[in-house]
Write an enzyme that holds these catalytic residues in place. Structure first.
Site, mmCIF file in Angstrom:
data_model
loop_
_atom_site.group_PDB
_atom_site.id
_atom_site.type_symbol
_atom_site.label_atom_id
_atom_site.label_comp_id
_atom_site.label_asym_id
_atom_site.label_seq_id
_atom_site.Cartn_x
_atom_site.Cartn_y
_atom_site.Cartn_z
ATOM 1 N N ARG A 176 6.995 23.398 40.061
ATOM 2 C CA ARG A 176 8.100 24.129 39.438
ATOM 3 C C ARG A 176 8.359 23.584 38.045
ATOM 4 N NH1 ARG A 176 12.505 22.925 40.819
ATOM 5 N NH2 ARG A 176 11.981 21.141 42.101
ATOM 6 N N LYS A 233 12.104 29.016 45.713
ATOM 7 C CA LYS A 233 13.257 28.247 45.264
ATOM 8 C C LYS A 233 14.233 29.115 44.450
ATOM 9 C CE LYS A 233 12.984 23.982 46.881
ATOM 10 N NZ LYS A 233 11.950 23.827 47.876
ATOM 11 N N HIS A 253 19.330 21.551 51.519
ATOM 12 C CA HIS A 253 17.904 21.314 51.267
ATOM 13 C C HIS A 253 17.440 20.316 52.322
ATOM 14 C CE1 HIS A 253 14.520 19.770 48.439
ATOM 15 N NE2 HIS A 253 14.122 20.833 49.093
ATOM 16 N N SER A 296 11.878 16.141 47.151
ATOM 17 C CA SER A 296 10.461 16.431 47.311
ATOM 18 C C SER A 296 9.650 15.179 47.643
ATOM 19 C CB SER A 296 9.939 17.065 46.015
ATOM 20 O OG SER A 296 8.632 17.503 46.221
ATOM 21 N N LYS A 332 10.467 15.738 54.590
ATOM 22 C CA LYS A 332 11.139 16.801 55.360
ATOM 23 C C LYS A 332 10.140 17.583 56.208
ATOM 24 C CE LYS A 332 12.912 18.885 51.762
ATOM 25 N NZ LYS A 332 12.388 17.910 50.797
ATOM 26 N N THR A 333 9.080 18.063 55.556
ATOM 27 C CA THR A 333 8.105 18.881 56.272
ATOM 28 C C THR A 333 7.337 18.035 57.287
ATOM 29 O OG1 THR A 333 7.908 20.374 54.393
ATOM 30 C CG2 THR A 333 6.100 20.404 55.981
ATOM 31 N N ASP A 343 12.579 23.319 55.217
ATOM 32 C CA ASP A 343 13.053 23.094 53.842
ATOM 33 C C ASP A 343 14.457 23.591 53.495
ATOM 34 O OD1 ASP A 343 12.141 21.959 51.302
ATOM 35 O OD2 ASP A 343 12.280 23.984 50.515
ATOM 36 N N ARG A 350 -0.817 22.097 48.041
ATOM 37 C CA ARG A 350 0.102 22.652 49.048
ATOM 38 C C ARG A 350 -0.604 23.624 49.964
ATOM 39 N NH1 ARG A 350 5.902 21.369 49.228
ATOM 40 N NH2 ARG A 350 6.231 20.218 47.327
HETATM 41 P P1 ATP Z 1 9.114 19.175 49.483
HETATM 42 O O1 ATP Z 1 10.609 19.320 49.301
HETATM 43 O O2 ATP Z 1 8.413 19.086 48.166
HETATM 44 O O3 ATP Z 1 8.532 20.198 50.396
HETATM 45 P P2 ATP Z 1 9.030 17.217 51.659
HETATM 46 O O4 ATP Z 1 10.288 16.413 51.780
HETATM 47 O O5 ATP Z 1 8.832 18.307 52.641
HETATM 48 O O6 ATP Z 1 8.860 17.714 50.138
HETATM 49 P P3 ATP Z 1 6.565 16.238 52.699
HETATM 50 O O7 ATP Z 1 5.772 17.463 52.402
HETATM 51 O O8 ATP Z 1 6.925 15.988 54.110
HETATM 52 O O9 ATP Z 1 7.849 16.172 51.773
HETATM 53 O O10 ATP Z 1 5.775 15.040 52.075
HETATM 54 C C1 ATP Z 1 5.793 13.711 52.512
HETATM 55 C C2 ATP Z 1 4.461 13.109 52.105
HETATM 56 O O11 ATP Z 1 4.471 11.714 52.256
HETATM 57 C C3 ATP Z 1 3.341 13.648 52.965
HETATM 58 O O12 ATP Z 1 2.198 13.798 52.158
HETATM 59 C C4 ATP Z 1 3.160 12.524 53.995
HETATM 60 O O13 ATP Z 1 1.861 12.476 54.500
HETATM 61 C C5 ATP Z 1 3.444 11.302 53.142
HETATM 62 N N1 ATP Z 1 3.942 10.114 53.870
HETATM 63 C C6 ATP Z 1 3.368 8.911 53.843
HETATM 64 N N2 ATP Z 1 4.063 8.025 54.561
HETATM 65 C C7 ATP Z 1 5.130 8.674 55.065
HETATM 66 C C8 ATP Z 1 6.215 8.273 55.901
HETATM 67 N N3 ATP Z 1 6.358 7.028 56.335
HETATM 68 N N4 ATP Z 1 7.120 9.225 56.225
HETATM 69 C C9 ATP Z 1 7.007 10.481 55.763
HETATM 70 N N5 ATP Z 1 6.005 10.911 54.965
HETATM 71 C C10 ATP Z 1 5.053 10.015 54.622
HETATM 72 MN MN MN Z 2 8.555 20.359 52.414
#
Ligand code: ATP
Ligand code: MN
Length: 533
Positions: A60, A201, A221, A239, A243-244, A258, A323
């Protein structure tokens, strides 16, 4: 050949100012996939997923996100660097340009909706220049039944033309790309960028204004899932904080990854109908649910593949922010419809690149409000343009770029709802341990998952806690399936004095950041601040 997925309804775009377009309305996922291949805009991975490059933008562009300043928004929006005002006349002119640009072209139109709770359903019509952007819309928004398309009345319209370049001098944009929300016309226009996240978004930002202002609903969020006991957990975080990743838990039903709303009727509902997961370093072993969701229908963005269509998830040569989007039913264990009840546990996820914050700690109500308003993480390269190095980052409500109102509006609603629901709030550092970025390493996913499971199962209620001397956080001293030494971050550093220095530095950053909110905060919230420096 008869395409059984093809629907009979067709629509005209003349009313939108789009003339003589070849309108492709509500094409099936398969059709959009093949149309993308036919146009040379994508390739197929060995998993059967579509792979595309989003072009110049692989994240973004927050500096190019505007809100039209009009009667509805002018006194309500928190204007500034995040919510940048845009002139209504300039919007009208730019809308006319983008729609005349789409005239005479193939145009992909999809009717869909946001908000899984029927009381909050918001119909959306998205008009895309590219078939794969329209497939993204199919994946990410909720999908109406064919019967519902008759008389479909869109509340919001998104016009998305990645190939259209604005002329900043004439159009009032910062540069050639833009994402602009108009609350009076209920139109979002996205141009000059192919990054699909701008579409999702954009609607998120629209809902983040409308739901609290008009519908007494707190937009969040966060991701959400529900256990076999029927209890909902939600996970806030910026980000890359998890979360995911952490909401995809084979033992819990996924509500969404999300964006959610928490209603006055004590329900939590997903805004979306799909997930948008990071795939950097993705492995089937670490993240089996996400890995297996990459199949026909999914869209991989900006990944590198070999000649056989095998993806190298470690290759970040296009971007760190690789992604995949897929409809939520690509995940096995989901809640249908995507609605839960009041949460029992709330997790604030942070990826602390300084290795200072404990991997899990329990927050008092004051600390919960303080940390929610602070919205701390360390930004790691990726989702936004121009971030190559990790940086400390404070983003109010764990989502300031998408929050048109003053952060305290959301914080007040959350505090009231948390008290009412009697939730436990946990701060989870999914970031670094054993030292800062460069020296230490990322917390093992396995341990983070075990800590969350323990919290959800009540296994952290009867253990001993100690108080972090600088942050005042309550840290459990043991946790099932996690070695006790990782629980206290200071123990994981070779140089304890270096730890103390870093911790004090970070505490100071929290305090500096919070200054602008201090006038809104009561005693309880201020007591949630770091306790020494
Ligand atoms: P967005 O808002 O951009 O979608 P998000 O909060 O959903 O972000 P994730 O897509 O879950 O974030 O990304 C977390 C990243 O960190 C993943 O690539 C995951 O493999 C990595 N990671 C490494 N260690 C950890 C951990 N201990 N806990 C969570 N994620 C981890
Ligand atoms: Mn996510």
């Amino acid at each position: 050949m008869i395409d059984h997925n093809q629907i009979s309804k067709s629509i005209s775009l003349e009313n939108y100012g789009i003339a003589d377009a070849r309108v492709k309305y509500q094409l099936s996922s398969e059709k959009l996939h093949s149309e993308t291949l036919r146009k040379g805009q994508g390739t197929e991975a060995d998993s059967g997923a579509l792979a595309v490059n989003t072009g110049e933008f692989t994240g973004r562009s927050p500096l190019d996100r505007f809100i039209v300043k009009d009667e509805i928004t002018s006194d309500r929006v928190w204007w500034g660097k995040i919510n940048i005002p845009f002139d209504p006349d300039k919007f009208d002119a730019l809308y006319d340009k983008i729609t005349s640009y789409l005239s005479g072209k193939d145009v992909y139109v999809r009717d869909c909706y946001a908000c899984a709770d029927p009381n909050y359903r918001t119909n959306i019509r998205v008009i895309n220049e590219y078939p794969w952007s329209n497939l993204f819309v199919f994946n990410m928004f909720l999908r109406p039944e064919e019967e519902e398309l008759e008389g479909f009345d869109p509340e919001w319209t998104v016009v998305n033309a990645p190939g259209f370049m604005a002329d900043p001098e004439v159009d009032g944009t910062r540069q050639h790309n833009f994402a602009i929300l108009n609350f009076t016309r209920k139109i979002a226009i996205v141009g000059g960028t192919g990054y699909t996240g701008e579409i999702k978004k954009g609607i998120f930002s629209a809902l983040n204004f409308e739901l609290p202002v008009f519908k007494k609903t707190l937009p969040m969020h966060c991701s959400a899932n529900v256990g076999n006991d029927g209890e909902t957990a939600i996970f806030f975080g910026l980000s890359g904080t998890g979360k995911t990743t952490l909401s995809a838990d084979p033992d819990r039903r996924l509500i969404g990854d999300d964006e959610h709303g928490w209603t006055a009727e004590n329900t939590v509902f997903n805004f979306e109908g799909g997930c948008y997961a990071k795939v950097i370093d993705l492995t089937e072993e670490n993240e089996p649910d996400i890995y297996r969701a990459i199949k026909p229908g999914a869209i991989l963005e900006n990944v590198i593949m070999d000649e056989n269509g095998k993806v190298d998830f470690s290759d970040t040569s296009i971007t760190q922010n690789t992604r995949v989007s897929y409809p939520i039913y690509h995940i096995d264990n989901i809640q249908v419809p995507s609605i839960g009840h009041n949460p029992k546990n709330i997790f604030f996820l942070t990826a602390d690149a300084f290795g200072v914050l404990p991997p899990i700690s329990k927050l008092t109500p004051g600390q919960a409000a303080y940390h929610f308003i602070s919205g701390y993480t360390a930004k790691v390269a990726g989702t936004e343009e121009g971030i190559d190095e990790p940086l400390p980052s404070f983003s109010a409500c764990f989502g300031a770029p998408f929050m048109p109102l003053h952060p305290t509006k959301y914080a007040e609603m959350l505090s009231a709802k948390m008290k009412d629901a009697g939730v436990d709030v946990w701060l989870v550092n999914t970031g670094w341990t054993g030292g800062p970025y460069g020296t230490g390493k990322r917390m093992k996913l396995k341990y983070t998952r075990a800590m969350i499971t323990a919290a959800l199962e009540g296994k952290l209620s009867n253990v001993n806690y100690h108080v972090h001397p600088i942050f005042g956080l309550n840290i459990p001293q043991e946790c099932p399936n996690v070695p006790s030494e990782v629980l206290n971050p200071r123990d994981t550093w070779a140089d304890k004095e270096a730890y103390d220095r870093k911790a004090k530095q970070l505490a100071q950053s929290f305090k500096n950041n919070f200054e602008k909110f201090a006038e809104y905060a009561n005693e309880e919230i201020m007591a949630g601040a770091p306790i020494s420096e």
